[in-house]
Design a protein around this motif. Structure first.
Motif, PDB file in Angstrom:
ATOM      1  N   PRO A  38      98.554 104.724 100.245  1.00 25.19           N
ATOM      2  CA  PRO A  38      97.262 104.175 100.630  1.00 25.19           C
ATOM      3  C   PRO A  38      96.210 104.514  99.587  1.00 25.19           C
ATOM      4  CG  PRO A  38      98.267 105.335 102.474  1.00 25.19           C
ATOM      5  CD  PRO A  38      99.116 105.600 101.255  1.00 25.19           C
ATOM      6  N   ARG A  39      95.228 103.640  99.440  1.00 23.50           N
ATOM      7  CA  ARG A  39      94.252 103.851  98.383  1.00 23.50           C
ATOM      8  C   ARG A  39      93.377 105.062  98.654  1.00 23.50           C
ATOM      9  NH1 ARG A  39      92.399  98.920 100.461  1.00 23.50           N
ATOM     10  NH2 ARG A  39      93.174  97.677  98.770  1.00 23.50           N
ATOM     11  N   GLY A  40      93.517 105.665  99.815  1.00 27.17           N
ATOM     12  CA  GLY A  40      92.799 106.903 100.068  1.00 27.17           C
ATOM     13  C   GLY A  40      91.320 106.688 100.299  1.00 27.17           C
ATOM     14  N   LEU A  41      90.988 105.875 101.283  1.00 24.90           N
ATOM     15  CA  LEU A  41      89.592 105.668 101.619  1.00 24.90           C
ATOM     16  C   LEU A  41      88.939 107.005 101.948  1.00 24.90           C
ATOM     17  CD1 LEU A  41      90.017 102.576 103.973  1.00 24.90           C
ATOM     18  CD2 LEU A  41      89.046 102.571 101.680  1.00 24.90           C
ATOM     19  N   VAL A  54      82.783  96.847 110.100  1.00 28.84           N
ATOM     20  CA  VAL A  54      83.959  96.105 110.557  1.00 28.84           C
ATOM     21  C   VAL A  54      83.522  94.830 111.264  1.00 28.84           C
ATOM     22  CG1 VAL A  54      85.917  96.151 112.173  1.00 28.84           C
ATOM     23  CG2 VAL A  54      85.494  98.114 110.664  1.00 28.84           C
ATOM     24  N   ASP A  55      82.562  94.961 112.168  1.00 31.77           N
ATOM     25  CA  ASP A  55      82.074  93.793 112.896  1.00 31.77           C
ATOM     26  C   ASP A  55      81.508  92.763 111.928  1.00 31.77           C
ATOM     27  OD1 ASP A  55      81.428  92.560 115.578  1.00 31.77           O
ATOM     28  OD2 ASP A  55      79.416  92.647 114.696  1.00 31.77           O
ATOM     29  N   ASN A  72      81.290  98.202 101.734  1.00 28.42           N
ATOM     30  CA  ASN A  72      80.730  99.336 102.474  1.00 28.42           C
ATOM     31  C   ASN A  72      81.844 100.183 103.097  1.00 28.42           C
ATOM     32  OD1 ASN A  72      78.021  98.848 101.936  1.00 28.42           O
ATOM     33  ND2 ASN A  72      77.774  97.539 103.725  1.00 28.42           N
ATOM     34  N   ILE A  73      82.865  99.515 103.631  1.00 28.35           N
ATOM     35  CA  ILE A  73      83.989 100.262 104.217  1.00 28.35           C
ATOM     36  C   ILE A  73      84.696 101.057 103.128  1.00 28.35           C
ATOM     37  CG2 ILE A  73      86.236 100.091 105.366  1.00 28.35           C
ATOM     38  CD1 ILE A  73      85.133  97.526 106.751  1.00 28.35           C
ATOM     39  N   GLU A  74      84.941 100.416 101.985  1.00 27.53           N
ATOM     40  CA  GLU A  74      85.627 101.117 100.894  1.00 27.53           C
ATOM     41  C   GLU A  74      84.809 102.292 100.372  1.00 27.53           C
ATOM     42  OE1 GLU A  74      88.648  98.467  98.480  1.00 27.53           O
ATOM     43  OE2 GLU A  74      86.637  97.568  98.425  1.00 27.53           O
ATOM     44  N   ASP A  75      83.496 102.124 100.274  1.00 26.36           N
ATOM     45  CA  ASP A  75      82.638 103.194  99.768  1.00 26.36           C
ATOM     46  C   ASP A  75      82.355 104.256 100.824  1.00 26.36           C
ATOM     47  OD1 ASP A  75      82.526 101.811  97.370  1.00 26.36           O
ATOM     48  OD2 ASP A  75      80.564 100.915  97.781  1.00 26.36           O
ATOM     49  N   GLY A  76      82.100 103.814 102.055  1.00 26.73           N
ATOM     50  CA  GLY A  76      81.721 104.730 103.124  1.00 26.73           C
ATOM     51  C   GLY A  76      82.902 105.396 103.796  1.00 26.73           C
ATOM     52  N   GLY A  77      84.032 104.724 103.782  1.00 32.22           N
ATOM     53  CA  GLY A  77      85.237 105.309 104.345  1.00 32.22           C
ATOM     54  C   GLY A  77      85.413 105.065 105.828  1.00 32.22           C
ATOM     55  N   VAL A  78      86.314 105.848 106.381  1.00 26.68           N
ATOM     56  CA  VAL A  78      86.681 105.716 107.793  1.00 26.68           C
ATOM     57  C   VAL A  78      86.189 106.939 108.561  1.00 26.68           C
ATOM     58  CG1 VAL A  78      88.704 104.297 107.269  1.00 26.68           C
ATOM     59  CG2 VAL A  78      88.954 106.775 107.430  1.00 26.68           C
ATOM     60  N   PRO A  79      85.963 106.783 109.859  1.00 27.16           N
ATOM     61  CA  PRO A  79      85.524 107.927 110.661  1.00 27.16           C
ATOM     62  C   PRO A  79      86.622 108.988 110.763  1.00 27.16           C
ATOM     63  CG  PRO A  79      85.239 105.861 111.875  1.00 27.16           C
ATOM     64  CD  PRO A  79      86.023 105.552 110.653  1.00 27.16           C
ATOM     65  N   VAL A  91      93.279  99.754 107.889  1.00 18.19           N
ATOM     66  CA  VAL A  91      91.959  99.383 107.366  1.00 18.19           C
ATOM     67  C   VAL A  91      92.126  98.813 105.957  1.00 18.19           C
ATOM     68  CG1 VAL A  91      89.687 100.238 106.645  1.00 18.19           C
ATOM     69  CG2 VAL A  91      90.723 101.084 108.757  1.00 18.19           C
ATOM     70  N   GLU A  92      92.991  99.435 105.170  1.00 23.72           N
ATOM     71  CA  GLU A  92      93.236  98.963 103.809  1.00 23.72           C
ATOM     72  C   GLU A  92      93.881  97.574 103.817  1.00 23.72           C
ATOM     73  OE1 GLU A  92      95.406 102.174 102.042  1.00 23.72           O
ATOM     74  OE2 GLU A  92      93.739 103.560 102.333  1.00 23.72           O
ATOM     75  N   VAL A  93      94.811  97.351 104.731  1.00 17.01           N
ATOM     76  CA  VAL A  93      95.430  96.030 104.874  1.00 17.01           C
ATOM     77  C   VAL A  93      94.361  95.022 105.296  1.00 17.01           C
ATOM     78  CG1 VAL A  93      97.148  94.666 106.138  1.00 17.01           C
ATOM     79  CG2 VAL A  93      97.700  97.003 105.411  1.00 17.01           C
ATOM     80  N   PHE A  94      93.504  95.423 106.231  1.00 21.95           N
ATOM     81  CA  PHE A  94      92.402  94.574 106.696  1.00 21.95           C
ATOM     82  C   PHE A  94      91.503  94.177 105.533  1.00 21.95           C
ATOM     83  CE2 PHE A  94      87.881  94.656 108.015  1.00 21.95           C
ATOM     84  CZ  PHE A  94      87.846  93.513 108.798  1.00 21.95           C
ATOM     85  N   ILE A  95      91.150  95.133 104.681  1.00 22.34           N
ATOM     86  CA  ILE A  95      90.289  94.853 103.530  1.00 22.34           C
ATOM     87  C   ILE A  95      90.966  93.840 102.613  1.00 22.34           C
ATOM     88  CG2 ILE A  95      89.334  95.847 101.407  1.00 22.34           C
ATOM     89  CD1 ILE A  95      88.775  98.405 103.095  1.00 22.34           C
ATOM     90  N   ASP A  96      92.258  94.042 102.345  1.00 20.47           N
ATOM     91  CA  ASP A  96      92.984  93.108 101.484  1.00 20.47           C
ATOM     92  C   ASP A  96      93.050  91.714 102.105  1.00 20.47           C
ATOM     93  OD1 ASP A  96      93.392  95.149  99.676  1.00 20.47           O
ATOM     94  OD2 ASP A  96      95.439  95.572 100.343  1.00 20.47           O
ATOM     95  N   MET A  97      93.321  91.642 103.405  1.00 18.22           N
ATOM     96  CA  MET A  97      93.401  90.339 104.078  1.00 18.22           C
ATOM     97  C   MET A  97      92.033  89.676 104.141  1.00 18.22           C
ATOM     98  SD  MET A  97      96.090  91.021 107.175  1.00 18.22           S
ATOM     99  CE  MET A  97      96.128  89.311 107.709  1.00 18.22           C
ATOM    100  N   THR A  98      91.000  90.462 104.374  1.00 22.02           N
ATOM    101  CA  THR A  98      89.646  89.918 104.464  1.00 22.02           C
ATOM    102  C   THR A  98      89.226  89.316 103.130  1.00 22.02           C
ATOM    103  OG1 THR A  98      89.084  91.501 106.178  1.00 22.02           O
ATOM    104  CG2 THR A  98      87.252  90.472 105.056  1.00 22.02           C
ATOM    105  N   ALA A  99      89.666  89.927 102.043  1.00 20.54           N
ATOM    106  CA  ALA A  99      89.348  89.382 100.723  1.00 20.54           C
ATOM    107  C   ALA A  99      89.908  87.975 100.568  1.00 20.54           C
ATOM    108  CB  ALA A  99      89.894  90.298  99.632  1.00 20.54           C
ATOM    109  N   SER A 100      91.035  87.697 101.220  1.00 19.04           N
ATOM    110  CA  SER A 100      91.634  86.373 101.069  1.00 19.04           C
ATOM    111  C   SER A 100      91.092  85.356 102.075  1.00 19.04           C
ATOM    112  CB  SER A 100      93.157  86.454 101.157  1.00 19.04           C
ATOM    113  OG  SER A 100      93.560  86.839 102.449  1.00 19.04           O
TER     114      SER A 100
END
Length: 146
Positions: A38-41, A54-55, A72-79, A91-100
């Motif tokens: 994982p990219r290590g958010l 996320v919303d 913001n998610i990539e920079d701010g991270g996860v709780p 979350v990382e998969v979500f970010i990749d899918m959202t980009a597409s």
């Protein structure tokens, strides 16, 4: 008396050859491991901010807003609590899918079966993240079509 011919390799150590082969194997294993890691958010993000990002990523009307939310998610991270879990990788998969899918994801993310579009570990981890997003964040708050 028979004479013995000396081999051109006699007296040479095979150690450099063995070490060279080992270096190649380690490089390949390291590359594969890097690709699968994982990219290590960052962790410790404020839950309210994270849920807002996320919303926003799930409901935005334009691609720029979606990109800013995922940035913001990539920079701010996860709780705390998501770090080191399957949901963090989700979350990382979500970010990749959202980009597409960009802003077209507005309707896409409203369907919890979206994880079925992935396979294997990505699918399972994305489902874990979506479960978190729906239960902990109340996402998505898809605006009604007018």
């Amino acid at each position: 008396m028979p004479t013995t011919q000396s081999s051109p390799h006699r007296g040479r150590s095979r150690l450099p050859l063995v070490l060279g082969g080992l270096a190649v194997v380690l490089a390949v294993v390291g590359a594969v491991g890097w690709l699968l890691t994982p990219r290590g958010l960052p962790t410790g993000a404020d839950k309210e901010s994270f849920c807002g990002w996320v919303d926003q990523a799930m409901t935005a009307d334009d691609d720029d807003t979606v990109r800013k939310a995922t940035d913001n998610i990539e920079d701010g991270g996860v709780p705390a609590g998501l770090d080191g879990t399957a949901a963090q990788h989700g979350v990382e998969v979500f970010i990749d899918m959202t980009a597409s899918v960009g802003a077209a994801g507005r309707d896409y993310w409203s369907d919890q079966t979206v994880a079925d579009n992935r396979t294997g570990q990505d699918r399972d981890d994305l489902a874990a993240f979506l479960y978190y997003a729906y239960t902990e964040c109340g996402a998505p708050s898809i605006p009604s079509s007018s």
